[in-house]
Scaffold this motif. Structure first.
Motif, short mmCIF file in Angstrom:
data_model
loop_
_atom_site.label_atom_id
_atom_site.label_comp_id
_atom_site.label_asym_id
_atom_site.label_seq_id
_atom_site.Cartn_x
_atom_site.Cartn_y
_atom_site.Cartn_z
N LYS A 134 0.88 -1.14 -0.22
CA LYS A 134 0.06 -0.01 -0.06
C LYS A 134 0.90 1.22 -0.10
O LYS A 134 0.73 2.23 -0.58
N SER A 135 1.90 1.19 0.90
CA SER A 135 2.65 2.26 0.86
C SER A 135 3.48 2.51 -0.53
O SER A 135 3.75 3.70 -1.00
N SER A 136 3.91 1.53 -0.83
CA SER A 136 4.63 1.73 -2.26
C SER A 136 3.83 1.91 -3.29
O SER A 136 4.18 2.79 -4.08
N GLY A 137 2.45 1.61 -3.30
CA GLY A 137 1.65 1.82 -4.25
C GLY A 137 1.33 3.50 -4.09
O GLY A 137 1.18 3.93 -5.32
N SER A 138 1.24 3.94 -3.16
CA SER A 138 0.78 5.47 -2.81
C SER A 138 2.02 6.14 -3.28
O SER A 138 2.08 7.34 -4.03
N GLU A 139 3.25 5.66 -2.99
CA GLU A 139 4.44 6.36 -3.40
C GLU A 139 4.65 6.31 -5.10
O GLU A 139 5.09 7.38 -5.38
N TRP A 140 4.30 5.36 -5.68
CA TRP A 140 4.31 5.32 -7.08
C TRP A 140 3.25 6.04 -7.74
O TRP A 140 3.64 6.76 -8.62
N LYS A 141 2.26 6.08 -7.15
CA LYS A 141 1.13 7.05 -7.67
C LYS A 141 1.59 8.42 -7.62
O LYS A 141 1.49 9.41 -8.57
N GLU A 142 2.08 8.60 -6.41
CA GLU A 142 2.77 10.28 -6.35
C GLU A 142 3.86 10.39 -7.30
O GLU A 142 4.02 11.36 -8.10
N SER A 143 4.94 9.46 -7.53
CA SER A 143 5.80 9.66 -8.40
C SER A 143 5.60 9.70 -9.70
O SER A 143 5.72 10.53 -10.70
N MET A 144 4.23 8.96 -10.25
CA MET A 144 3.86 8.91 -11.58
C MET A 144 3.14 10.32 -11.64
O MET A 144 3.03 10.91 -12.93
#
Length: 145
Positions: free
Chosen positions: A37-47
Motif C-alpha cells: 500500500k505504501s509503495s503503491g501510494s509512493e508510485w502514484k505520487e511519483s507517476m
C-alpha cells in the motif's frame, strides 16, 4: 519514438521492478500488505510528479516554438537590414576602387604600348645601314694592316 511512450515504458518498468522487489522480500502478510500500500501510494505520487514534469516540458517546448516563430523572422529581418546598410555604405568605396583599377589598367596599356614602340624603333635602327665615314674607314684599314 515519442517522449510520452518512453516515459510510459519507464514508469511501467519501475512499477514492475518495485512490485517484484516487494513480493520477493521476506515479510509477513500484514507487513507485505502495508508495504505494498505504501509503495503503491509512493508510485502514484511519483507517476503524478512525472506527468506534471512531462506537461511542463510540453508547455516549455510549445512556448519556445511560439517564441521562435516571432524571434527568428525578426532576427532575419535585422540581418537583412544590416547587410543592406553595409552594402550601401561600401558602394562608394567599391566604385572608387573600380575607377582606380581602370586607371591602373589604362596606365599598364600605355606602358606596354610605349615599350612596344621603343622596341620597334630599336629594331629599325639595327636594320638601317649606317653611313661610313671615309676617314674612319681609312683609320680602321691602317690599324688592321
Amino acid at each position: 519514438m515519442k517522449v510520452s511512450n518512453f516515459f510510459a515504458g519507464l514508469g511501467a518498468g519501475l512499477i514492475a521492478g518495485a512490485v517484484t522487489a516487494i513480493l520477493s522480500a521476506p515479510k509477513s502478510g500484514e507487513e507485505l500488505r502495508t508495504s505494498i500500500k505504501s509503495s503503491g501510494s509512493e508510485w502514484k505520487e511519483s507517476m503524478n510528479e512525472l506527468k506534471a514534469r512531462i506537461n511542463e516540458l510540453k508547455e516549455s517546448i510549445n512556448h519556445l516554438t511560439e517564441e521562435s516563430k516571432t524571434q527568428v523572422p525578426e532576427a532575419v529581418d535585422g540581418l537583412k537590414a544590416s547587410l543592406q546598410s553595409w552594402q550601401e555604405g561600401t558602394a562608394p568605396a567599391k566604385e572608387h576602387l573600380q575607377l582606380e583599377i581602370k586607371a591602373i589598367q589604362n596606365s599598364i596599356e600605355q606602358l606596354q604600348a610605349s615599350i612596344s614602340k621603343d622596341k620597334d624603333e630599336e629594331e629599325k635602327k639595327k636594320d638601317k645601314p649606317t653611313a661610313i665615314d671615309p676617314k674612319k674607314a681609312q683609320d680602321d684599314d691602317s690599324e688592321t694592316a
